[in-house]
Structures are given as structure tokens and as C-alpha cells.
Design a protein around this motif. Structure first.
Motif, PDB file in Angstrom:
ATOM      1  N   LEU A  23       6.118   3.103  10.127  1.00  0.00           N
ATOM      2  CA  LEU A  23       5.372   2.936  11.883  1.00  0.00           C
ATOM      3  C   LEU A  23       3.551   2.120  11.602  1.00  0.00           C
ATOM      4  CD1 LEU A  23       6.064   4.855  14.700  1.00  0.00           C
ATOM      5  CD2 LEU A  23       6.964   2.917  13.673  1.00  0.00           C
ATOM      6  N   GLY A  24       3.049   2.231  10.326  1.00  0.00           N
ATOM      7  CA  GLY A  24       1.374   2.384   9.810  1.00  0.00           C
ATOM      8  C   GLY A  24       1.387   0.635   9.481  1.00  0.00           C
ATOM      9  N   GLY A  25       2.261  -0.279   9.575  1.00  0.00           N
ATOM     10  CA  GLY A  25       2.212  -1.742   9.281  1.00  0.00           C
ATOM     11  C   GLY A  25       3.406  -2.408   9.028  1.00  0.00           C
ATOM     12  N   ASN A  26       3.206  -3.304   8.332  1.00  0.00           N
ATOM     13  CA  ASN A  26       4.301  -4.126   7.861  1.00  0.00           C
ATOM     14  C   ASN A  26       3.900  -3.768   6.429  1.00  0.00           C
ATOM     15  OD1 ASN A  26       6.126  -4.900   9.528  1.00  0.00           O
ATOM     16  ND2 ASN A  26       4.555  -7.489   9.914  1.00  0.00           N
ATOM     17  N   TRP A  27       2.832  -4.044   6.009  1.00  0.00           N
ATOM     18  CA  TRP A  27       1.964  -4.875   4.139  1.00  0.00           C
ATOM     19  C   TRP A  27       2.306  -3.140   3.983  1.00  0.00           C
ATOM     20  CZ3 TRP A  27       4.163  -9.353   2.852  1.00  0.00           C
ATOM     21  CH2 TRP A  27       4.963  -9.853   3.113  1.00  0.00           C
ATOM     22  N   THR A  28       1.636  -2.946   2.296  1.00  0.00           N
ATOM     23  CA  THR A  28       1.040  -2.270   1.915  1.00  0.00           C
ATOM     24  C   THR A  28       0.157  -2.601   0.606  1.00  0.00           C
ATOM     25  OG1 THR A  28       1.281   0.223   0.553  1.00  0.00           O
ATOM     26  CG2 THR A  28       3.234  -1.445   0.465  1.00  0.00           C
ATOM     27  N   THR A  29       0.034  -1.517  -0.239  1.00  0.00           N
ATOM     28  CA  THR A  29      -0.538  -2.626  -1.968  1.00  0.00           C
ATOM     29  C   THR A  29       1.080  -2.895  -2.508  1.00  0.00           C
ATOM     30  OG1 THR A  29      -2.590  -1.259  -1.050  1.00  0.00           O
ATOM     31  CG2 THR A  29      -2.113  -2.240  -3.466  1.00  0.00           C
ATOM     32  N   ARG A  30       0.628  -3.489  -3.441  1.00  0.00           N
ATOM     33  CA  ARG A  30       1.887  -3.788  -4.453  1.00  0.00           C
ATOM     34  C   ARG A  30       0.871  -3.502  -5.837  1.00  0.00           C
ATOM     35  NH1 ARG A  30       6.888  -6.466  -5.746  1.00  0.00           N
ATOM     36  NH2 ARG A  30       6.671  -6.656  -7.522  1.00  0.00           N
ATOM     37  N   PRO A  31       1.471  -3.229  -6.270  1.00  0.00           N
ATOM     38  CA  PRO A  31       1.110  -1.971  -7.805  1.00  0.00           C
ATOM     39  C   PRO A  31       0.712  -3.968  -8.939  1.00  0.00           C
ATOM     40  CG  PRO A  31       2.960  -0.400  -6.843  1.00  0.00           C
ATOM     41  CD  PRO A  31       2.895  -1.685  -6.705  1.00  0.00           C
ATOM     42  N   SER A  32      -0.617  -3.151  -9.290  1.00  0.00           N
ATOM     43  CA  SER A  32      -1.186  -4.335 -10.404  1.00  0.00           C
ATOM     44  C   SER A  32       0.491  -3.961 -11.916  1.00  0.00           C
ATOM     45  CB  SER A  32      -2.039  -4.237 -11.061  1.00  0.00           C
ATOM     46  OG  SER A  32      -2.430  -4.597  -9.434  1.00  0.00           O
ATOM     47  N   GLN A  33       0.578  -5.154 -12.432  1.00  0.00           N
ATOM     48  CA  GLN A  33       1.044  -4.919 -14.294  1.00  0.00           C
ATOM     49  C   GLN A  33       0.033  -3.507 -14.658  1.00  0.00           C
ATOM     50  OE1 GLN A  33       0.875  -7.595 -13.016  1.00  0.00           O
ATOM     51  NE2 GLN A  33       2.685  -8.721 -12.771  1.00  0.00           N
ATOM     52  N   GLY A  34       0.537  -2.292 -15.433  1.00  0.00           N
ATOM     53  CA  GLY A  34      -0.192  -1.927 -15.568  1.00  0.00           C
ATOM     54  C   GLY A  34       1.082  -0.900 -16.653  1.00  0.00           C
ATOM     55  N   PRO A  35      -0.419   0.289 -16.923  1.00  0.00           N
ATOM     56  CA  PRO A  35       0.986   1.577 -17.904  1.00  0.00           C
ATOM     57  C   PRO A  35       2.031   1.927 -17.109  1.00  0.00           C
ATOM     58  CG  PRO A  35      -1.786   2.732 -16.991  1.00  0.00           C
ATOM     59  CD  PRO A  35      -1.191   1.077 -16.647  1.00  0.00           C
ATOM     60  N   HIS A  36       2.404   2.168 -16.363  1.00  0.00           N
ATOM     61  CA  HIS A  36       3.184   2.690 -15.263  1.00  0.00           C
ATOM     62  C   HIS A  36       4.370   1.520 -14.632  1.00  0.00           C
ATOM     63  CE1 HIS A  36       2.210   6.830 -16.580  1.00  0.00           C
ATOM     64  NE2 HIS A  36       1.034   5.860 -15.747  1.00  0.00           N
ATOM     65  N   LYS A  37       5.818   1.915 -14.454  1.00  0.00           N
ATOM     66  CA  LYS A  37       6.618   1.191 -14.254  1.00  0.00           C
ATOM     67  C   LYS A  37       6.310   0.917 -12.622  1.00  0.00           C
ATOM     68  CE  LYS A  37      10.076   1.538 -17.058  1.00  0.00           C
ATOM     69  NZ  LYS A  37      11.809   1.785 -17.726  1.00  0.00           N
ATOM     70  N   LEU A  38       6.436  -0.148 -12.239  1.00  0.00           N
ATOM     71  CA  LEU A  38       6.218  -0.067 -10.054  1.00  0.00           C
ATOM     72  C   LEU A  38       6.296   1.050  -9.808  1.00  0.00           C
ATOM     73  CD1 LEU A  38       6.333  -2.944  -8.172  1.00  0.00           C
ATOM     74  CD2 LEU A  38       7.360  -1.037  -7.267  1.00  0.00           C
ATOM     75  N   ARG A  39       8.074   1.474  -9.925  1.00  0.00           N
ATOM     76  CA  ARG A  39       8.688   2.267  -8.984  1.00  0.00           C
ATOM     77  C   ARG A  39       8.689   3.577  -9.546  1.00  0.00           C
ATOM     78  NH1 ARG A  39      10.526  -0.250  -5.146  1.00  0.00           N
ATOM     79  NH2 ARG A  39      11.803   1.638  -3.797  1.00  0.00           N
ATOM     80  N   GLU A  40       7.414   3.770 -10.791  1.00  0.00           N
ATOM     81  CA  GLU A  40       7.567   5.440 -11.232  1.00  0.00           C
ATOM     82  C   GLU A  40       5.732   5.567 -11.145  1.00  0.00           C
ATOM     83  OE1 GLU A  40       8.823   5.313 -15.415  1.00  0.00           O
ATOM     84  OE2 GLU A  40      10.681   5.091 -14.404  1.00  0.00           O
ATOM     85  N   SER A  41       5.119   4.577  -9.962  1.00  0.00           N
ATOM     86  CA  SER A  41       3.607   4.415 -10.100  1.00  0.00           C
ATOM     87  C   SER A  41       3.292   4.321  -8.498  1.00  0.00           C
ATOM     88  CB  SER A  41       3.227   3.723 -11.061  1.00  0.00           C
ATOM     89  OG  SER A  41       2.781   2.323  -9.981  1.00  0.00           O
ATOM     90  N   ILE A  42       2.060   4.331  -8.492  1.00  0.00           N
ATOM     91  CA  ILE A  42       1.555   4.364  -7.152  1.00  0.00           C
ATOM     92  C   ILE A  42      -0.009   4.438  -7.331  1.00  0.00           C
ATOM     93  CG2 ILE A  42       0.664   7.124  -7.336  1.00  0.00           C
ATOM     94  CD1 ILE A  42       1.042   7.132  -3.899  1.00  0.00           C
TER      95      ILE A  42
END
Length: 265
Positions: A23-42
Motif C-alpha cells: 500500500l506504499g504506492g504504485n512505483w518503486t526505484t528500479r535498480p540501475s545496471q551494475g555489478p549485481h543482477k536486478l533480482r539479487e540486489s536492492i
């Protein structure tokens, strides 16, 4: 047809390891390309808002990161991108508050920030994911945080763990993935658990299976890709989460809680 990198992420598609409310809103910050995979990073923005509580909104997090003082460091380097992906074993340093954190998983697979001492914040552990020979016959290894290290020690192989000095970027020591060593599970059903490696089952053409025993005497097994060696023998090189990597059933949790209440009385 693709029209470039995706720049948005809805909360409902965000990894469960971030622990975002519905319930905190529709969107969140998408991780940028970097040293870790998207679903293995925050991303740093989510850490500042929901883990450290230093920012109320994403705009506040952006202002904290954009400050000229270089408020937030990851692995000893100032990061200003609110979407910078922070992953397993990364060290977050905040000089103004003299705080140091290491990013780990708890036994539920959620990202946690483990507070560490300044001495421990000078190094990190990385896992070797590739070992190859490049152009001009230069041997090199690649780690789980996308580091490429040329001319490594010949005894270092895939699945071994390296202790890296963050200031110089050099390998201080390395740990072998072998029976008797302490390991940390970084994926699969047993994510976040800690135990001693018992033995390794080899399956040609498939995944090797490693059998592990925790300090409570429970046995479990997982794929070798999920094994991260964190110490020689029973001694860990890093501070473990508050649960010490021990998975408890609902009944065991109740027994621990009842025992604590009895001690208070």
C-alpha cells in the motif's frame, strides 16, 4: 521491439527480498545496471527509505546521495545514483554518522543490513564464478560482484571465496569450498542459512549437490551454486545476522520465546 533499457518498476513486480509494503504506492526505484543482477540486489534509494529510514520519499534519498560531501559509500567508493544496485556482501559506509553495514540475507531470504565495526568494513568476501584464459594467454577470474582479477593464484578455482581489501582491491586470502568449512547459503529454499559443509555429490551433466549441517544439528542440501564459503573451520570471517543463520520452525520459535519469558521472570 525493444526501445532501450527499461527505467520503471512497479512495486508488485519488485523482488520479495526488498520487503516493500503493498500500500506504499504504485512505483518503486528500479535498480540501475551494475555489478549485481536486478533480482539479487536492492537499490540505494530503497535502502535509505525502508531500511535505514533516513529518507521519507525517493526525492529525499536522491538529495542525500547527490550531496557534494559524498554521504554514502559502497565498497569504499562514493555512489550518487539512487538506483545503484547493492548486493550480497557489499559494505555500505556513512561517514557522517560513523556507521558501517554489510548487506546479507536472513533465513527468510530478505535483505538485511548487518551493522559492523570499522575494522570489518575494510574488506569484503566475494565468490569466484568464472575462471578463464583471455587474450595473450592472460589467466583471469570473475567474481559474483563483477570484478575481473588478472593473474590470480593458480590454486583459486570456481566456487572458492576471496577476501578482498576494499582500499587496494587486492586479494588478501582465499577460502576453498571443501568439507569442514563454514558456508552461507545465498539462494534456493535454504537461503540465509549457515552451516558446515559435509560432502559434495557430483552429478555429471547436472548440478552438484552439497550437504550441509548447521550448529543445531539439522542437515540440509543445496546446489553448489548456492554455497558461499565464509570461514575456515567453524570460525566465520564476517559478522553473521542476528539469527546466526539458523532456521527455526514455528514450534521452535515458540519454545525460544517461552524460554526468554521465563528467564525475565
Amino acid at each position: 521491439m525493444a526501445r532501450g533499457p527499461k527505467k520503471h518498476m512497479k512495486r508488485i513486480t519488485a523482488p520479495k527480498s526488498w520487503m516493500l509494503s503493498k500500500l506504499g504506492g504504485n512505483w518503486t526505484t528500479r535498480p540501475s545496471q551494475g555489478p549485481h543482477k536486478l533480482r539479487e540486489s536492492i537499490p540505494l534509494s530503497v535502502i535509505l527509505q525502508h531500511k535505514l529510514k533516513y529518507a521519507l520519499y525517493a526525492r529525499d534519498a536522491t538529495m542525500i546521495l547527490a550531496d557534494k560531501d559524498g554521504n554514502i559509500k559502497v565498497d569504499g567508493k562514493v555512489r550518487t545514483d539512487s538506483g545503484y544496485p547493492v548486493g550480497l556482501q557489499d559494505v555500505i559506509t556513512i561517514d557522517k554518522t560513523r556507521e558501517n553495514y554489510r548487506v546479507l540475507y536472513d533465513v527468510q531470504g530478505k535483505f538485511i543490513l548487518k551493522s559492523i565495526k570499522p575494522e570489518e568494513a575494510k574488506f569484503k568476501l566475494v565468490k569466484v564464478t568464472q575462471k578463464k584464459v583471455g587474450p595473450n594467454n592472460v589467466p583471469y577470474i570473475v567474481t559474483n560482484d563483477a570484478r575481473t582479477i588478472r593473474y590470480p593464484n593458480p590454486d583459486i578455482h570456481v566456487n572458492d571465496t576471496l577476501k578482498i581489501d576494499l582500499e587496494s582491491g587486492k586479494v588478501v586470502e582465499f577460502l576453498k569450498e571443501e568439507p569442514g568449512n563454514l558456508c552461507y547459503i545465498i539462494g534456493g529454499n535454504n537461503i540465509g542459512r549457515v552451516g558446515l559443509i559435509q560432502h559434495r555429490e557430483r552429478h555429471l551433466g547436472s548440478f552438484d549437490i552439497v550437504h550441509v549441517k548447521d550448529s543445531n544439528g539439522k542437515h540440509f542440501s543445496t546446489r553448489i551454486n548456492n554455497i558461499f564459503t565464509i570461514g575456515k573451520g567453524k570460525k566465520s570471517l564476517i559478522s553473521l545476522p542476528d539469527d546466526n543463520g539458523l532456521y527455526l520452525t514455528a514450534l521452535e520459535k515458540k519454545q525460544v520465546k517461552d524460554h526468554q519469558e521465563v528467564e525475565k521472570q
